[in-house]
Design a protein around this motif. Sequence first.
Motif, mmCIF file in Angstrom:
data_model
loop_
_atom_site.group_PDB
_atom_site.id
_atom_site.type_symbol
_atom_site.label_atom_id
_atom_site.label_comp_id
_atom_site.label_asym_id
_atom_site.label_seq_id
_atom_site.Cartn_x
_atom_site.Cartn_y
_atom_site.Cartn_z
ATOM 1 N N MET B 203 0.837 -1.199 0.000
ATOM 2 C CA MET B 203 0.000 0.000 0.000
ATOM 3 C C MET B 203 0.870 1.246 0.000
ATOM 4 S SD MET B 203 -3.089 -0.738 -0.248
ATOM 5 C CE MET B 203 -3.968 0.698 0.298
ATOM 6 N N GLY B 204 2.032 1.146 0.666
ATOM 7 C CA GLY B 204 2.962 2.272 0.636
ATOM 8 C C GLY B 204 3.375 2.571 -0.795
ATOM 9 N N ALA B 205 3.665 1.526 -1.554
ATOM 10 C CA ALA B 205 4.077 1.724 -2.941
ATOM 11 C C ALA B 205 2.947 2.359 -3.742
ATOM 12 C CB ALA B 205 4.488 0.388 -3.555
ATOM 13 N N VAL B 206 1.728 1.868 -3.533
ATOM 14 C CA VAL B 206 0.600 2.418 -4.298
ATOM 15 C C VAL B 206 0.392 3.886 -3.933
ATOM 16 C CG1 VAL B 206 -1.869 2.256 -4.683
ATOM 17 C CG2 VAL B 206 -0.516 0.192 -4.530
ATOM 18 N N LEU B 207 0.441 4.169 -2.626
ATOM 19 C CA LEU B 207 0.230 5.550 -2.201
ATOM 20 C C LEU B 207 1.298 6.462 -2.798
ATOM 21 C CD1 LEU B 207 -1.155 7.676 -0.466
ATOM 22 C CD2 LEU B 207 0.354 7.051 1.403
ATOM 23 N N SER B 208 2.556 6.055 -2.699
ATOM 24 C CA SER B 208 3.593 6.958 -3.199
ATOM 25 C C SER B 208 3.513 7.095 -4.710
ATOM 26 C CB SER B 208 4.988 6.519 -2.766
ATOM 27 O OG SER B 208 5.005 5.262 -2.215
ATOM 28 N N MET B 209 3.096 6.011 -5.390
ATOM 29 C CA MET B 209 2.927 6.110 -6.836
ATOM 30 C C MET B 209 1.854 7.133 -7.176
ATOM 31 S SD MET B 209 1.661 3.084 -9.325
ATOM 32 C CE MET B 209 -0.088 3.264 -9.066
ATOM 33 N N VAL B 210 0.739 7.048 -6.468
ATOM 34 C CA VAL B 210 -0.367 7.967 -6.745
ATOM 35 C C VAL B 210 0.037 9.406 -6.422
ATOM 36 C CG1 VAL B 210 -2.654 8.589 -5.937
ATOM 37 C CG2 VAL B 210 -2.146 6.245 -6.474
ATOM 38 N N LYS B 211 0.728 9.571 -5.284
ATOM 39 C CA LYS B 211 1.187 10.906 -4.892
ATOM 40 C C LYS B 211 2.132 11.454 -5.954
ATOM 41 C CE LYS B 211 -0.349 11.978 -0.685
ATOM 42 N NZ LYS B 211 -1.095 13.196 -0.426
ATOM 43 N N CYS B 212 3.008 10.597 -6.425
ATOM 44 C CA CYS B 212 3.990 11.015 -7.411
ATOM 45 C C CYS B 212 3.279 11.430 -8.698
ATOM 46 C CB CYS B 212 4.956 9.871 -7.667
ATOM 47 S SG CYS B 212 6.256 10.307 -8.769
ATOM 48 N N ASN B 213 2.220 10.685 -9.064
ATOM 49 C CA ASN B 213 1.453 11.049 -10.246
ATOM 50 C C ASN B 213 0.855 12.436 -10.101
ATOM 51 O OD1 ASN B 213 1.981 8.757 -11.576
ATOM 52 N ND2 ASN B 213 0.009 7.776 -11.175
ATOM 53 N N SER B 214 0.409 12.769 -8.894
ATOM 54 C CA SER B 214 -0.200 14.091 -8.758
ATOM 55 C C SER B 214 0.860 15.190 -8.736
ATOM 56 C CB SER B 214 -1.088 14.195 -7.518
ATOM 57 O OG SER B 214 -1.076 13.043 -6.791
ATOM 58 N N CYS B 215 2.102 14.811 -8.529
ATOM 59 C CA CYS B 215 3.165 15.807 -8.620
ATOM 60 C C CYS B 215 3.648 15.975 -10.046
ATOM 61 C CB CYS B 215 4.359 15.407 -7.764
ATOM 62 S SG CYS B 215 4.020 15.372 -6.027
ATOM 63 N N ALA B 216 2.967 15.312 -11.002
ATOM 64 C CA ALA B 216 3.485 15.292 -12.369
ATOM 65 C C ALA B 216 3.625 16.689 -12.959
ATOM 66 C CB ALA B 216 2.578 14.443 -13.249
ATOM 67 N N ASP B 217 2.834 17.642 -12.452
ATOM 68 C CA ASP B 217 2.948 18.994 -13.018
ATOM 69 C C ASP B 217 4.191 19.723 -12.505
ATOM 70 O OD1 ASP B 217 1.861 18.818 -10.568
ATOM 71 O OD2 ASP B 217 0.434 20.466 -10.785
ATOM 72 N N ARG B 218 4.851 19.178 -11.517
ATOM 73 C CA ARG B 218 6.096 19.796 -11.031
ATOM 74 C C ARG B 218 7.213 18.767 -11.008
ATOM 75 N NH1 ARG B 218 4.485 20.029 -5.773
ATOM 76 N NH2 ARG B 218 2.608 18.984 -6.470
ATOM 77 N N PRO B 219 7.614 18.262 -12.179
ATOM 78 C CA PRO B 219 8.642 17.228 -12.160
ATOM 79 C C PRO B 219 9.945 17.760 -11.579
ATOM 80 C CG PRO B 219 8.285 18.001 -14.376
ATOM 81 C CD PRO B 219 7.227 18.629 -13.545
ATOM 82 N N PHE B 226 10.863 12.885 -3.763
ATOM 83 C CA PHE B 226 10.584 12.175 -2.533
ATOM 84 C C PHE B 226 9.645 11.004 -2.779
ATOM 85 C CE2 PHE B 226 7.677 11.648 1.083
ATOM 86 C CZ PHE B 226 8.587 11.196 2.014
ATOM 87 N N TRP B 227 8.528 11.296 -3.463
ATOM 88 C CA TRP B 227 7.538 10.238 -3.677
ATOM 89 C C TRP B 227 8.060 9.181 -4.626
ATOM 90 C CZ3 TRP B 227 4.355 9.727 -0.081
ATOM 91 C CH2 TRP B 227 3.774 10.831 0.561
ATOM 92 N N LEU B 228 8.807 9.620 -5.629
ATOM 93 C CA LEU B 228 9.321 8.652 -6.601
ATOM 94 C C LEU B 228 10.268 7.672 -5.910
ATOM 95 C CD1 LEU B 228 9.104 8.021 -9.604
ATOM 96 C CD2 LEU B 228 11.213 9.283 -9.950
ATOM 97 N N SER B 229 11.189 8.224 -5.097
ATOM 98 C CA SER B 229 12.141 7.297 -4.470
ATOM 99 C C SER B 229 11.446 6.468 -3.396
ATOM 100 C CB SER B 229 13.330 8.050 -3.896
ATOM 101 O OG SER B 229 12.899 9.216 -3.272
#
Lengths: 727, 749
Positions: B203-219, B226-229
């Motif tokens: 679930m940690g992986a899924v959460l960070s993946m989703v969070k990272c997706n929402s950061c897509a506008d600020r690569p 942070f979320w990617l790693s």
Amino acid sequence: MLGFLKKPVVVTAEINLTLVALTLLGLLSRLWGLSYPRAVVFDEVYYGQFISLYMKRIFFVDDSGPPLGHMLLALGGYLGGFDGNFLWNRIGAEYTLNVPVWALRVLPALAGALCVPLAYQILVEMHLSHCAALGAALLILLENSLITQSRFMLLESILIFFILLAVLSYLKFSNLPRSSSFSGSWWFWLLLTGAACACAVGVKYMGLFTYLLLLALAGLHFWHMIGDQSFSNVSLVCHFLARGLALLLIPLAMYLSFFYLHLALLYRSGPHDQIMSSAFQASLEGGLARITQGQPLEVAYGSQITLRNVLGKPLQCWLHSHPNTYPIRYENGRGSSHQQQVTCYPFKDVNNWWIVKDPGMQQLVVSNPPRPVRHGQVVQLVHGITTRYLNTHDVAAPLSPHSQEVSCYIDYNISMPAQNLWRVEIVNRESDSEVWKTILSQVRFVHLNTSAVLKLSGASLPEWGYRQLEVVGEKLSKGYHQSMLWNVEEHRYGKSQEQKEREVELHSPTQMDLSKNLSFMAKFTELQWKILTLKNEDTEHKYSSSALDWITMDTNIAYWLHPTSAAQIHLLGNLVTWTSANLAALLYACLSLCYLLRRRRQICDIPEDAWQLWLSAGGISLGGWAVNYLPFFLMEKTLFLYHYLPALTFQILLIPIVLQHLSDHLCRSVLLKSMFSGLTIAWFSSVYFVYCTFSPVTYGQPSLSASELRALRWKDSWNILLRKQQP
Amino acid sequence: MRRVRPGAARGGAPRMLPAGGGQAEAGQRSGQRRRREARRLPVGAVRSAAPPAAARPAALALVTLLSFVSRFYRLPEPPHVCWDETHFGKMGSYYINRTFFFDVHPPLGKMLIGLAGYLSGYDGTFPFQKPGDRYEQHNYMGMRGFCAFLGSCLVPFAYLTVLELSKSLPAALLTAFIIIFDTGCITLSQYILLDPILMFFLMGAVLSMVKCNSCADRPFSASWWFWLSLTGVNLAGAMGVKFVGLFVVLLVGLNTIYDLWDLLGNLSLSLVMLGKHLLARVLCLILLPLALYTATFAVHFTVLNKSGPGDGFFSSAFQSQLIGNNLHNVSVPEHLAYGSVVTMKNLRMAGGYLHSHWHLYPEGVGARQQQVTAYLHKDLNNLWIIKKHDSDADPSDPLSPVEFVRHGDIIRLEHKETSRNLHSHQHEAPLTRKHFQVTGYGINGSGDSNDFWRIEVVGRRTGKLIKVLRSQVRLTHVATGCILGSSGKTLPKWGWEQVEVTCTPYLKETPNSLWNFEDHINPKLPNISLDVLKPSFAEILLESHMVMIRGNSGLKPKDNEVTSKPWHWPINYQGLRFSGVNETDFRVYLLGNPVIWWLNLVTIGLYLLIALSTAVTLKRGVQLTPELKELSSIVLRGGGQITLGWLLHYLPFFMMGRVLYFHHYFPAMLFSSMLTGITWDTLLKFCAGFLLPSTTARKVYGGGFLTLILLIVYSFYLFHPLSYGMIGPMASDPSSPMAGLRWMDSWEF
């Protein structure tokens, strides 16, 4: 009035001579010398048995797949007037005169031959050039492995034929202009797609892969239609329903009809009866039906019965007891109750008879009128010969210490009371007041005191138990399992109260009148389930291979060796074709990836229509290869090289597609183009050369010398048979 | 629109995000998005969907609290070993005692259990022999508490994931309540098991993946990195606990490919930027997890340096590294020579030593000659002497020169105790009928030409010497061309229940037909320490994976055994007994809350229907209102990701041949619960959208959610004894508190 006379009566016929020539070549290559060798070749030894059984109308179960393929082979035998009298016992056995070898082999050979023009047509329908289509057909024609496989009583060529037919008819169907929707030819090709798919699946379950591929393709095409605003909603629904009918319902109906035919043809009992349930066996002529004919249907108090375990694994067996007792101490030091053994015995025996007794009454005969036993009622089971009661108690079973021992109770006057009440639970009941029926009812016996369930554990007892199977009381019954279910097989109403008379009665055959019949659907479900779940012992085979060996053809199969000379037949492909097919697949994947990435960046290297053609044509061929090949990596059964042939056929179709693309789009100058054509021709001659080189082991003649054979061993892993030098 | 209430952002950030540089910024962003969305939604839905911003952290705090309370409530009970605690608790103890063991799962989960035990003062002395053993004075709470802690984290993780995907508080709350009040999830989190650890990382992986997706506008911003790693770290964790972690790797992989494909189509991005994107993902999602995963194995092998129950599963070369193993610190001659006395070990898992003894094969089993078997234990009868095939000269004569055995040589093996030669002929083997029988033949070393064997080393050329321990050797029978192998089948009593040895005519390279030399005695050769032969870390890593994979595929169900089937799981067909059988026992039964599970099951069908109709509507080009467009994108994108996760964690089980258990479904169940939250939110919003007065719409929407949540809580009230323990009569007895709740016959409580 006589207007028709004013114009000449004209019949225009268009004959594609290329197609005719290809068909003739295909027939020539597959049918030439078909009756040679007049001996059993490889898996003919396996399929031949089934042909014989069809001829004799004897029921059998083959777990390798559905029956259409076997029936087609048998059709050949029927047309050739085969009487089924041949002992298919070993590869290489000479056929006797009554075996119509040519007729038996001709259907697979015809199917194999027709694959050649089919390949041509498929490439034409993919909108490739005539040259490319011709190339594909010739590659199929000159593929040694396909030739070998189609010349004997084997199923792969029939399977490949139906697969290619399905692909071709779907292409024809989807290429029809929109104006001809719901016209005659539209329906024809659509229905043919469904029918060919059903036949492919009916020959071997492998056909399912191509069927799914075509379904996915049809789904994709329909998805595009949904996006097309010019279709009205109503016409979309009509299109959807038509496809559902032709691609789902008709194949299903045909699949059922194959089984219907199969079961209608085979009505006599035979060697595989024991795999099936008692009810199924009773529906076959001879065998169990002869015994059970005329048994009373409803089990009553006082009935004499034999109880068969429903699971029947590792062996079919009947609940059994004999005067011997459990040893006081087992080898591992645990103790037993020293009461009479209860086992499961795989043979018919007078000791398999039990009497159903009402716990409240003393009598062991059926009253008049009989009082049937219903679901949930409590009974005692009395062993017929020893008149001891079936009993279980809190003593560990001999081989499964977590379960309870089951015994026939002997009163040793120690503080171990009899616990011999069992509740009858009919598992496949329709209502809670259902009567316990012979053969049809599947029953659980639940012990009243300990709520243990009578179960076949599957282990076989040591010497003291005569290696019979262990029966236990399972305390932690986890749901329903067939090993806990029993059904009454032989049954009669007991008449003698005296033990001596009863023994005579038990020895006498059952007789009374009442017949039962299973519906087709019930038979179909059972047979289908058995086919899917029957597991043969995983046998090692000298020529089995792993899926990874196929792609580079690191393995071959020796099909036949002449008893005296060195003439032999091998399943061995055309190495040039196999290698080029692999290269083509690799090139296709790389080029597609490259195009795809560049198109995403809005760089189009090839025109749009060429791209569409590249995608659709390559998608079918590479997709066909992938769906017919990759699943084998997940399978755990014994695999052989011939499993790869359907995938190979698709991969071969990819070669001309890639070649044409290279010459059309990547060879930009005339010089390059002509050089490329020259290379192609040179490569083609090498394919022909390899075909000729290996044709002696493809056709089995002429016989080659040892040095020639050694020269054919291009790979170290190939197993070409050399006779030991005579001293 | 740019105006952000700073209070909301600050209030939200600390609880929603763990430490990290970009959190304040992220908080601000989510504040903005919330306001933007507020303008689009119909008025009625606005109030309920986007309540005052302070409600979110409060809601998060509430569900986290509930989650911890529900998982830690009655955690010490029962005070005895439950179900698989007997395995994983024991393995935790092995780490504390540093003894080597073997398990089919990668080591991280058990290492963490061991660590938790160590930190909480457990000394590793409890034997964990069988379920039902009392813990007495041993401190087991640290390990259970650790697992319960990780299990409690699943709820906030799921809550945040759904919130991120659907932007709807009620959806997130519904998901959270489902997981909090599911009896199955509670039970599974309360014991020393690998599952809570696995699900935590998953679930940690899924959460960070989703969070990272929402950061897509600020690569390449700090929060993005942070979320990617963190995704990478969690992937390594999931893989390190059980191999089923592979499915979440697949999910993240597919998501990343989709992401990159999207970026590739964005023509405003230069190729250099694309390269950077690609590189960042390779770094964080491939290299980082790999490094961490390898590191767990490094720690595993460093910590476990004493000989233990797992030795026999590994090769002799590996065993020589373990303190206390009889191969440890042994010195033997390195290369094989004629006259050497050796033992040969089969390379199949837990393979035995080539063995012979004075007993003959019984009448009717092949030729009546001396038995040759494989024996699992050290014994003098395992010793063989290597001799030349053509000379009987005694090589142990101190005067004769040392002659090494080379790859491709033809040799004879003489059994030291009985002086018979290893022999094979074309009689069928005792159990594997298609193989040839192997016997001991001849008197005092003189036999016939059927005693000749060609010795070959795998992957070598002719003329090379043969190393002790390291060389994998194949023995080919010269006369018949078959290969010496061990079939793994146990011989009957006449063979002393040792393992059958055959000569197989099928020339396949399997561990069954490979051998290595373990002991080696030759007085004429200098002894060297085995340290020279010690395998490198990479070899150990490879070997341990081979052993794990073989172990996993060896877990096959038997014919007459009732096993759990994948189709049982989503319908909650049958649970697992964790503890207790009889009326007087403290009984715990792992079973999902049926109301929740059946709701989940229905919702999957409902979702597929909604998604299909949405996709068709969009494809037909129907013009949608902005609100509906927003909803449809949530259904297709957010719901799609979750459904993919469910499929990836469920479908592969249909193809697995190994024994399956009910608890394998729980990762998929988490995805299913998240899908339920999203789907019902969409459905209620959609239905409420048709109702005109906004107050009615709001009432319908709110009422719907309230009903669902009340239903869940009430069903939990009914079924909570399943997880917190039942004593007394079984459910079939009307006086039991569970009477009438046994809705399916297959439930066993």
